[in-house]
Design a protein around this motif. Structure first.
Motif, PDB file in Angstrom:
ATOM      1  N   ARG A   1      40.586  42.875  29.791  1.00  0.00           N
ATOM      2  CA  ARG A   1      41.919  42.497  29.298  1.00  0.00           C
ATOM      3  C   ARG A   1      43.003  43.414  29.874  1.00  0.00           C
ATOM      4  O   ARG A   1      44.072  42.961  30.272  1.00  0.00           O
ATOM      5  CB  ARG A   1      41.954  42.533  27.768  1.00  0.00           C
ATOM      6  CG  ARG A   1      41.248  41.382  27.095  1.00  0.00           C
ATOM      7  CD  ARG A   1      41.510  41.349  25.595  1.00  0.00           C
ATOM      8  NE  ARG A   1      41.012  42.516  24.895  1.00  0.00           N
ATOM      9  CZ  ARG A   1      39.791  42.642  24.382  1.00  0.00           C
ATOM     10  NH1 ARG A   1      38.928  41.649  24.500  1.00  0.00           N
ATOM     11  NH2 ARG A   1      39.433  43.735  23.750  1.00  0.00           N
ATOM     12  N   GLU A   2      42.710  44.726  29.922  1.00  0.00           N
ATOM     13  CA  GLU A   2      43.674  45.677  30.470  1.00  0.00           C
ATOM     14  C   GLU A   2      43.918  45.413  31.959  1.00  0.00           C
ATOM     15  O   GLU A   2      45.062  45.466  32.418  1.00  0.00           O
ATOM     16  CB  GLU A   2      43.175  47.113  30.262  1.00  0.00           C
ATOM     17  CG  GLU A   2      43.213  47.549  28.811  1.00  0.00           C
ATOM     18  CD  GLU A   2      42.460  48.856  28.553  1.00  0.00           C
ATOM     19  OE1 GLU A   2      41.812  49.392  29.494  1.00  0.00           O
ATOM     20  OE2 GLU A   2      42.497  49.330  27.400  1.00  0.00           O
ATOM     21  N   GLY A   3      42.860  45.131  32.696  1.00  0.00           N
ATOM     22  CA  GLY A   3      42.995  44.834  34.121  1.00  0.00           C
ATOM     23  C   GLY A   3      43.829  43.596  34.363  1.00  0.00           C
ATOM     24  O   GLY A   3      44.680  43.557  35.269  1.00  0.00           O
ATOM     25  N   ILE A   4      43.626  42.565  33.552  1.00  0.00           N
ATOM     26  CA  ILE A   4      44.410  41.330  33.679  1.00  0.00           C
ATOM     27  C   ILE A   4      45.878  41.606  33.374  1.00  0.00           C
ATOM     28  O   ILE A   4      46.768  41.136  34.086  1.00  0.00           O
ATOM     29  CB  ILE A   4      43.838  40.217  32.775  1.00  0.00           C
ATOM     30  CG1 ILE A   4      42.490  39.732  33.338  1.00  0.00           C
ATOM     31  CG2 ILE A   4      44.821  39.066  32.625  1.00  0.00           C
ATOM     32  CD1 ILE A   4      41.725  38.792  32.418  1.00  0.00           C
ATOM     33  N   ALA A   5      46.149  42.409  32.335  1.00  0.00           N
ATOM     34  CA  ALA A   5      47.535  42.735  31.973  1.00  0.00           C
ATOM     35  C   ALA A   5      48.232  43.474  33.113  1.00  0.00           C
ATOM     36  O   ALA A   5      49.384  43.172  33.452  1.00  0.00           O
ATOM     37  CB  ALA A   5      47.574  43.564  30.691  1.00  0.00           C
TER      38      ALA A   5
ATOM     39  N   LYS B   1      49.977  39.603  40.403  1.00  0.00           N
ATOM     40  CA  LYS B   1      48.749  39.267  41.126  1.00  0.00           C
ATOM     41  C   LYS B   1      47.802  38.396  40.314  1.00  0.00           C
ATOM     42  O   LYS B   1      46.737  38.053  40.786  1.00  0.00           O
ATOM     43  CB  LYS B   1      48.016  40.546  41.544  1.00  0.00           C
ATOM     44  CG  LYS B   1      48.790  41.375  42.532  1.00  0.00           C
ATOM     45  CD  LYS B   1      48.023  42.589  42.949  1.00  0.00           C
ATOM     46  CE  LYS B   1      48.811  43.377  43.974  1.00  0.00           C
ATOM     47  NZ  LYS B   1      48.070  44.528  44.451  1.00  0.00           N
ATOM     48  N   TYR B   2      48.183  38.077  39.093  1.00  0.00           N
ATOM     49  CA  TYR B   2      47.312  37.259  38.250  1.00  0.00           C
ATOM     50  C   TYR B   2      48.170  36.246  37.529  1.00  0.00           C
ATOM     51  O   TYR B   2      49.080  36.604  36.789  1.00  0.00           O
ATOM     52  CB  TYR B   2      46.567  38.135  37.233  1.00  0.00           C
ATOM     53  CG  TYR B   2      45.611  37.364  36.351  1.00  0.00           C
ATOM     54  CD1 TYR B   2      44.303  37.149  36.750  1.00  0.00           C
ATOM     55  CD2 TYR B   2      46.007  36.849  35.121  1.00  0.00           C
ATOM     56  CE1 TYR B   2      43.407  36.451  35.949  1.00  0.00           C
ATOM     57  CE2 TYR B   2      45.132  36.147  34.322  1.00  0.00           C
ATOM     58  CZ  TYR B   2      43.832  35.953  34.735  1.00  0.00           C
ATOM     59  OH  TYR B   2      42.957  35.258  33.946  1.00  0.00           O
ATOM     60  N   ALA B   3      47.876  34.992  37.760  1.00  0.00           N
ATOM     61  CA  ALA B   3      48.649  33.932  37.122  1.00  0.00           C
ATOM     62  C   ALA B   3      47.801  33.115  36.162  1.00  0.00           C
ATOM     63  O   ALA B   3      48.280  32.169  35.558  1.00  0.00           O
ATOM     64  CB  ALA B   3      49.255  33.022  38.178  1.00  0.00           C
ATOM     65  N   GLY B   4      46.533  33.465  36.029  1.00  0.00           N
ATOM     66  CA  GLY B   4      45.650  32.679  35.176  1.00  0.00           C
ATOM     67  C   GLY B   4      45.230  31.402  35.873  1.00  0.00           C
ATOM     68  O   GLY B   4      45.485  31.192  37.055  1.00  0.00           O
ATOM     69  N   ARG B   5      44.595  30.551  35.119  1.00  0.00           N
ATOM     70  CA  ARG B   5      44.155  29.282  35.696  1.00  0.00           C
ATOM     71  C   ARG B   5      45.337  28.359  35.896  1.00  0.00           C
ATOM     72  O   ARG B   5      46.277  28.354  35.104  1.00  0.00           O
ATOM     73  CB  ARG B   5      43.157  28.588  34.758  1.00  0.00           C
ATOM     74  CG  ARG B   5      41.857  29.280  34.631  1.00  0.00           C
ATOM     75  CD  ARG B   5      40.886  28.450  33.856  1.00  0.00           C
ATOM     76  NE  ARG B   5      41.398  28.160  32.521  1.00  0.00           N
ATOM     77  CZ  ARG B   5      40.736  27.479  31.612  1.00  0.00           C
ATOM     78  NH1 ARG B   5      39.561  26.993  31.877  1.00  0.00           N
ATOM     79  NH2 ARG B   5      41.253  27.260  30.434  1.00  0.00           N
TER      80      ARG B   5
END
Length: 190
Positions: free
Chosen positions: A124-128, A135-139
């Motif tokens: 969760r921390e890495g995604i945040a 660099k992360y937009a989710g699905r």
């Protein structure tokens, strides 16, 4: 009988290490699941729990291969004990035929559960962090169903209920209302 249980989380993961250990221990029967350990609803685990008989011993490479949380592990071991079946985890050197083994089972189960929670927290921390860096937009959202706009229009006019609109679009309530807000927001921008 000596019963071996093997679990890996995905089809791609290799079971060779666990299989070699169980061969060395001369198990009579092996049950193998390729499924997440967070649930005890695994086909081969269920089959094994029915298969075992009084006097059998269930052997696993480590408790994390058997269950991912303390409650599930203790429940499974209690079911085995109720049938007169012993439980042995080689990595942690746990043998439920002794009081010390039962105590250590509880301790190691709690540690395994804590480890899993730490993994999820780091994820969760890495995604945040990735989100803040863009660099992360989710699905990517699935495309709207073919009859979405027509169903929403009928619902907004009161011609059909929200439940009927959800049936027509094949969406569950939370998804339906979220997608309506997104869709209407996009239309208001244009």
């Amino acid at each position: 009988m000596r019963i071996g249980y093997i679990r890996v989380s995905t089809e791609e993961q290799n079971t060779a290490r666990q299989e070699a250990l169980l061969r060395e221990l001369n198990v009579d029967e092996v049950f193998l699941d390729k499924a997440s350990g967070k649930s005890v609803e695994r086909p081969e685990l269920r089959r094994m729990m029915v298969y075992v008989r009084r006097g059998d011993t269930v052997i696993v490479e480590s408790i994390s291969r058997f269950a991912r949380n303390t409650k599930d592990l203790l429940s499974l071991v209690e079911q085995l004990t109720g049938k007169g079946v012993e439980f042995v985890s080689k990595k942690e050197a746990i043998d439920t035929t002794t009081p010390t083994g039962k105590f250590m089972l509880t301790v190691f189960a709690a540690v395994a559960e804590l480890e899993r929670e730490h993994i999820l927290q780091r994820q969760r921390e890495g995604i945040a962090i990735a989100k803040t860096k863009g660099k992360y937009a989710g699905r990517k959202p699935l495309p709207l169903p073919e009859h979405f706009s027509a169903a929403v229009a009928l619902w907004r006019r009161g011609a059909i209920t929200a439940t009927e609109a959800m049936k027509r679009t094949g969406m569950k309530p939370n998804t339906f209302y979220r997608r309506v807000r997104e869709w209407e927001g996009e239309r208001n921008v244009v």
